[in-house]
Design a protein around this motif. Sequence first.
Motif, short mmCIF file in Angstrom:
data_model
loop_
_atom_site.label_atom_id
_atom_site.label_comp_id
_atom_site.label_asym_id
_atom_site.label_seq_id
_atom_site.Cartn_x
_atom_site.Cartn_y
_atom_site.Cartn_z
N GLU A 1 -6.89 21.07 -2.99
CA GLU A 1 -7.09 22.50 -2.66
C GLU A 1 -8.45 22.99 -3.15
OE1 GLU A 1 -4.70 23.99 -0.85
OE2 GLU A 1 -3.70 22.04 -0.89
N ASP A 2 -9.33 22.04 -3.54
CA ASP A 2 -10.68 22.35 -4.01
C ASP A 2 -10.70 23.10 -5.35
OD1 ASP A 2 -13.50 22.06 -3.63
OD2 ASP A 2 -13.63 24.18 -3.09
N ARG A 3 -9.68 22.89 -6.17
CA ARG A 3 -9.64 23.50 -7.49
C ARG A 3 -10.15 22.50 -8.52
NH1 ARG A 3 -3.41 25.25 -6.66
NH2 ARG A 3 -3.39 22.97 -6.40
N VAL A 4 -10.88 22.99 -9.51
CA VAL A 4 -11.46 22.14 -10.56
C VAL A 4 -10.46 21.98 -11.70
CG1 VAL A 4 -13.32 21.89 -12.26
CG2 VAL A 4 -13.82 22.82 -9.97
N TRP A 5 -10.24 20.72 -12.11
CA TRP A 5 -9.38 20.38 -13.24
C TRP A 5 -10.19 19.65 -14.29
CZ3 TRP A 5 -3.79 20.71 -13.43
CH2 TRP A 5 -3.21 21.27 -12.28
N LEU A 6 -9.80 19.82 -15.55
CA LEU A 6 -10.38 19.07 -16.66
C LEU A 6 -9.28 18.18 -17.24
CD1 LEU A 6 -12.26 22.01 -18.48
CD2 LEU A 6 -12.94 20.73 -16.42
N MET A 7 -9.60 16.92 -17.47
CA MET A 7 -8.57 15.97 -17.87
C MET A 7 -9.13 15.00 -18.91
SD MET A 7 -6.05 13.95 -15.27
CE MET A 7 -7.21 12.77 -14.57
N LEU A 8 -8.31 14.65 -19.90
CA LEU A 8 -8.74 13.64 -20.87
C LEU A 8 -7.55 12.81 -21.36
CD1 LEU A 8 -7.96 14.82 -23.94
CD2 LEU A 8 -9.96 16.25 -23.51
N HIS A 9 -7.87 11.63 -21.85
CA HIS A 9 -6.88 10.63 -22.26
C HIS A 9 -7.29 10.09 -23.62
CE1 HIS A 9 -5.45 6.18 -21.62
NE2 HIS A 9 -4.59 6.84 -22.37
N SER A 10 -6.46 10.30 -24.64
CA SER A 10 -6.79 9.81 -25.98
C SER A 10 -5.53 9.82 -26.85
CB SER A 10 -7.88 10.66 -26.62
OG SER A 10 -8.34 10.05 -27.83
N MET B 1 -2.17 12.29 -22.50
CA MET B 1 -3.08 12.97 -21.59
C MET B 1 -3.05 14.48 -21.84
SD MET B 1 -4.30 10.63 -19.42
CE MET B 1 -4.94 11.80 -18.21
N MET B 2 -4.17 15.12 -21.53
CA MET B 2 -4.21 16.58 -21.49
C MET B 2 -5.00 16.98 -20.25
SD MET B 2 -5.18 19.36 -24.43
CE MET B 2 -4.88 21.11 -24.11
N ALA B 3 -4.52 18.01 -19.57
CA ALA B 3 -5.22 18.50 -18.37
C ALA B 3 -5.08 20.01 -18.30
CB ALA B 3 -4.65 17.87 -17.11
N ILE B 4 -6.13 20.66 -17.80
CA ILE B 4 -6.04 22.09 -17.50
C ILE B 4 -6.55 22.34 -16.09
CG2 ILE B 4 -6.36 22.73 -19.93
CD1 ILE B 4 -9.11 23.88 -19.07
N GLN B 5 -5.91 23.26 -15.42
CA GLN B 5 -6.39 23.73 -14.12
C GLN B 5 -7.26 24.95 -14.37
OE1 GLN B 5 -3.37 24.88 -11.29
NE2 GLN B 5 -4.85 25.97 -10.04
N THR B 6 -8.51 24.89 -13.95
CA THR B 6 -9.44 26.00 -14.14
C THR B 6 -9.35 26.97 -12.96
OG1 THR B 6 -11.39 25.18 -12.96
CG2 THR B 6 -10.99 24.29 -15.19
N PRO B 7 -9.93 28.15 -13.09
CA PRO B 7 -9.96 29.08 -11.95
C PRO B 7 -11.11 28.81 -10.99
CG PRO B 7 -10.86 30.14 -13.91
CD PRO B 7 -10.41 28.76 -14.34
#
Length: 386
Positions: A158-167, A73-79
């Motif tokens: 907390e209403d924060r946008v995250w991007l996530m992917l699985h590969s 998995m990879m995920a980032i927390q955006t601003p």
Amino acid sequence: MDTPTPVLSWAGHDLAKQETKMAKNVASLPFVFKHVALMPDVHMGKGALVGSVIATKDAVIPAAVGVDIGCGMMAIQTPFRGEKLDGKLKKIRLDLEAQIPVGFEENQEISKAATNWQGWQGFQELHKGVRGLENKAIKQLGSLGGGNHFIEVCIDTEDRVWLMLHSGSRNIGNKLAQCHIDTAKDLAKLADLSLPDRDLAYFVAGTPEFAAYWRDLQWAQQYASRNRELMMSRFMRVIEQHLNGGKKMKPLLTINCHHNYAEREVHFGEEVYVTRKGAVRAQVDDYGIIPGSMGTKSYIVQGKGNAHSFCSCSHGAGRIMSRSMAKNTYTLDDFIAQTSGVECRKDAELLDEIPAAYKQIDRVMANQADLVTVVATLKQVVCIKG
């Protein structure tokens, strides 16, 4: 369980008959170290249960790692805040589908980021069975694959946008794994080894076969990690166009972790080979990603370094129903109802990924409170399946 090596389970329930047999098979191997650890999402696999953590002394089992080497998995927390997504979800999904190949597709135009990856320098040293696949591997670097691989836009509590992917490592990882699994089975047959399951054929440290597998394994794990990075880079560009006027954003947190892999680690004071087949490393303060099924919650966690789990935690919700059973049990209307509020394709091809085919992620998390601390709870609003 009545086995030479103990089996410790975080499943929170008794295993089914075939699952018990598979766990006993692994625990009966003479080189297994201390015990076998089963994570809360444990379910049937090939050779070993998915959700197994197997520490070994001087041996490694290729089929226990599996054919999707380095899957993770990879995920980032955006601003960004969730309100920025209003009215944009479908367009974001369509743009992502146009930018990132899924299923059996590959990149038609090869980026410099793919060709410049340093891993290509060692490609000709890999198993002879894959040396004709370099061009395909280059084209697939930065592509999703099929099955339960996915790309998601999520919003946390907390209403924060995250991007996530699985590969994982795509076709090249699969082919490398198959080559070495076949070699291990051939060696076991030549040596007339008595194995409880042919898929538990292994390599012994110090042999050429072990060295070749370990080299190829590390290469495929690096490929898988880089594959996720290239997809996430394109993912970010799409989000920047929609939410930030095309200007670059700086992630607040970035996590990239395997959950099908093997590494050398020190546990109980000894250096061992740790195979995590559907499990995430959870040493003290390690960040991990535990996704639920489509339409349910996912979790960003930090490890507690629980020695008895070999510092590991679950890698997801875990299936309770085979793909064919899911398709025979549920209808497209069921799928649409269970993925309400998620911008995704709503067609019969995805029916095997219906949330009801998976364990309840809340129960999985409750069963590993001693393994991880929850950092963020996410809910997907866009989901693209491979």
